[in-house]
Design an enzyme around this catalytic site. Structure first.
Site, PDB file in Angstrom:
ATOM      1  N   ARG A   1      -8.599  -5.755 -22.401  1.00  0.00           N
ATOM      2  CA  ARG A   1      -9.470  -4.530 -22.328  1.00  0.00           C
ATOM      3  C   ARG A   1     -10.623  -4.390 -21.135  1.00  0.00           C
ATOM      4  NH1 ARG A   1     -11.116  -4.357 -28.492  1.00  0.00           N
ATOM      5  NH2 ARG A   1      -9.219  -3.611 -29.055  1.00  0.00           N
TER       6      ARG A   1
ATOM      7  N   HIS B   1     -17.807  -0.655 -27.619  1.00  0.00           N
ATOM      8  CA  HIS B   1     -16.866  -0.739 -28.866  1.00  0.00           C
ATOM      9  C   HIS B   1     -17.210  -2.001 -29.626  1.00  0.00           C
ATOM     10  CE1 HIS B   1     -13.212  -0.383 -31.163  1.00  0.00           C
ATOM     11  NE2 HIS B   1     -12.657  -1.721 -30.745  1.00  0.00           N
TER      12      HIS B   1
ATOM     13  N   HIS C   1     -14.158  -0.006 -25.215  1.00  0.00           N
ATOM     14  CA  HIS C   1     -12.792  -0.056 -25.465  1.00  0.00           C
ATOM     15  C   HIS C   1     -12.184   1.045 -24.427  1.00  0.00           C
ATOM     16  CE1 HIS C   1      -9.048   1.271 -27.064  1.00  0.00           C
ATOM     17  NE2 HIS C   1      -9.102   0.391 -27.951  1.00  0.00           N
TER      18      HIS C   1
ATOM     19  N   ARG D   1     -13.448 -10.384 -26.150  1.00  0.00           N
ATOM     20  CA  ARG D   1     -12.738 -10.691 -27.340  1.00  0.00           C
ATOM     21  C   ARG D   1     -11.201 -10.132 -27.129  1.00  0.00           C
ATOM     22  NH1 ARG D   1     -12.019  -6.614 -32.067  1.00  0.00           N
ATOM     23  NH2 ARG D   1     -12.350  -5.097 -30.288  1.00  0.00           N
TER      24      ARG D   1
ATOM     25  N   GLU E   1      -0.709  -5.988 -28.885  1.00  0.00           N
ATOM     26  CA  GLU E   1      -1.689  -5.371 -28.289  1.00  0.00           C
ATOM     27  C   GLU E   1      -2.164  -5.951 -27.135  1.00  0.00           C
ATOM     28  OE1 GLU E   1      -4.991  -5.087 -31.291  1.00  0.00           O
ATOM     29  OE2 GLU E   1      -4.257  -3.580 -31.984  1.00  0.00           O
TER      30      GLU E   1
END
Ligand SMILES: Cc1cc2nc3c(=O)[nH]c(=O)nc-3n(C[C@H](O)[C@H](O)[C@H](O)COP(=O)(O)OP(=O)(O)OC[C@H]3O[C@@H](n4cnc5c(N)ncnc54)[C@H](O)[C@@H]3O)c2cc1C
Length: 531
Positions: A291, A350, A243, A385, A114
């Site tokens: 992100r 998110h 997100h 994060r 990811e």
């Protein structure tokens, strides 16, 4: 109604369930409250998986480095090392509770990759249904454990401290202690006084404070708001992760997430006008950038084009129906075939990175009160994060907190002088429109003024409006019998207040907090904003 238990836990997501199991296995009696169906939580929606170093090519150093890079100078490095090292055993424990992670034909765990991760290290289940699989298995274990009692729908209203014994408690009070929780039994409308020797907030995040969110309706920041009212220390609430790629469907709450594992598997972001890839303009890692960078890039492309979405081109993803079955069937239902069509996407609130400040075993600044999972700020994520580190954090800290809570049970007693909730003089709410209108107003202002890109001017506007909503709602609350709707609104207003307050105090751009007035970092190492 009054009850006494060793430990009361608020929340049936991964953190609350795992904590309950670990504490009960060590001999404690646990009462677990949850405000909705036990299956309803952010956990149940998690798609991508859990990050852990499991391949020979990968290393703890690399996972730590990726986490620190995403955290942008604010992670507590010792916590990062501890949690990253613990990750393989976390996966083992979940497997012991029956979670079936996807495997290669030869039997090894399948590892996805990811954004922000330098190696494939994401363990998943059912392709993209990891959270639901974990939730189901842990719930089964909790339901069959004789020392765990789960009650729902039970809404935790407030933490009980010395304040409820008539003592004036402010932030300077030397040893605030939590004695239990007041909770509303939804079916009867009765308010319970629950006395415990350890109180655990595992109540999740607060995506519902924004107009577009991937979080379910339960994510209303109740734990942080309760902790704020009880005068606990709260950290870094300005960091809210958006997100980048929720399927664009105006009015749909929660928004449907298109996991970034799709980009890891080859999907590209295209601008909405010419359908050309644009990520390389913003970051050399292109689609695999963290992100916040991807979300800001999408925000910028939307503003350039004057439309509220860009496109995700998932056509290059191999075996998409097999590898991402949930996403594939959802898109088909909406008339979009990811093998042929471009998918409209927009950023959605998110993950709440800030939260109740804890130490390395989940203890808060209030005695006997623990915070675990998304409601907490442990220092693992810092200012941002890294994908798939949150389920990991929830389990790692649930386990540590359970050990600490059980260890100290013997030396603690129940505080029986606590009075029951005083509901005299309050009426049942007859004007629900007041609640729904204020909630809608709150979300719009948070989206417009406190979203992905901020400024002093926007924060000041938001502050004034939140103050008004606070005043009106508190006046209404004073003569109204507690209800879930009213408390959720109060709690979301508290969360909005904390986000704006922390954002105003952080005079720099770092991690997820980006402001036009201070576009640079002040220095490499960040400083926590504590309220
Ligand atoms: C769409 C989506 C995809 C995600 N994908 C991933 C991923 O792939 N990997 C990853 O690591 N993370 C992912 N995350 C984040 C991760 O799912 C959450 O951070 C994590 O599940 C939080 O777990 P939790 O136990 O802290 O809270 P939750 O799972 O949200 O549980 C909170 C519980 O508390 C209850 N509750 C709340 N307030 C009260 C109250 N007042 N009284 C009683 N009960 C209350 C709720 O009903 C709920 O049961 C994703 C999140 C979303 C929304």
């Amino acid at each position: 109604m009054r009850v006494e238990t060793d430990i009361v836990v608020v929340g049936s997501g991964i953190a609350g369930l795992f904590f309950a199991l670990k504490a009960a296995e060590q001999g404690a009696e646990v009462l677990l409250l949850t405000k909705d169906r036990p299956e309803e939580s952010n956990t149940a929606y998690a798609q991508g998986g859990i990050a852990s170093v499991l391949s020979k090519k990968d290393s703890f150093e690399a996972h730590v480095r990726d986490t620190l890079v995403a955290g942008d100078g604010l992670c507590r490095e010792s916590i990062v090392w501890e949690v990253v090292r613990e990750a393989p055993s976390v996966i083992e424990e979940l497997i012991r509770y029956g979670v079936e992670f996807d495997r290669e034909p030869a039997g090894a765990l399948k590892l996805g990759r990811e954004g922000g991760h330098s190696y494939p290290r994401i363990v998943h289940s059912g392709g993209d249904a990891t959270g639901a699989a974990i939730s189901q298995r842990l719930l089964e274990a909790v339901r069959s454990h004789p020392r765990i009692q789960m009650r729902y729908p039970f809404f935790a209203l407030d933490l009980i401290t010395q304040h409820h014994l008539g003592i004036y408690v402010n932030r300077g009070y030397p040893s605030i202690t939590c004695y239990g929780i007041y909770a509303l039994e939804e079916e009867t409308g009765k308010i319970w006084t629950i006395l415990a020797k350890a109180i655990v907030l595992a109540s999740g995040g607060a995506g519902q404070v924004y107009p577009i969110t991937t979080n379910p309706p339960t994510a209303t920041g109740d734990g942080v708001a309760m902790a704020l009212r009880a005068k606990a220390r709260i950290a870094n609430m300005e960091f809210f992760q958006f997100h980048p790629t929720a399927l664009y469907e105006p009015e749909k709450r929660p928004a449907f997430l298109l996991t970034e594992a799709l980009r890891g598997a080859g999907a590209r972001l295209l601008d909405p006008i010419h359908h050309k890839p644009f990520m390389a303009k913003y970051d050399s890692r292109a689609e695999l950038a963290p992100r916040d960078i991807v979300a800001r890039a999408i925000d910028s492309e939307c503003k350039i084009a004057g439309v509220p979405y860009v496109y995700l081109d998932a056509r290059p993803v191999p075996d998409l129906p097999e590898n991402f079955p949930t996403i594939y069937s959802y898109c088909l239902k909406k008339g979009l075939d990811p093998k042929h069509d471009l998918l409209p996407v927009a950023p959605a609130a998110h993950y709440m990175v800030g939260g109740i400040d804890t130490d390395r075993v989940g203890r808060t600044s209030i005695r006997q009160l623990y915070a675990i999972g998304e409601v907490s700020y442990t220092g693992l994520h810092g200012a941002n994060r890294l994908a798939s580190n949150s389920l990991l954090e929830a389990v790692a800290f649930a386990k540590r907190a359970a050990a600490d809570a059980v260890l100290h049970l013997k030396e603690r007693t129940h505080q029986r002088e606590v009075p029951d909730w005083d509901a005299q003089g309050s009426r049942h709410p007859d004007e629900m429109i007041l609640i729904s209108h204020n909630l809608q107003e709150l979300r719009v202002l948070m989206g417009n003024y406190v979203g992905i890109v901020r400024s002093n001017f926007r924060l000041e506007r938001a502050w004034r409006r939140i103050a008004l909503l606070y005043e009106e709602t508190e006046a209404f609350y004073k003569h109204t019998y507690p209800s879930r709707e009213l408390f959720e609104l109060r709690n979301l207003i508290a969360v909005a207040y904390l986000i704006v307050k922390c954002a105003s105090l952080r005079r720099e751009s770092r991690g997820l907090h980006y402001t036009l007035d201070y576009p640079e970092k002040r220095r490499e190492e960040g400083v926590d904003i504590l309220v």
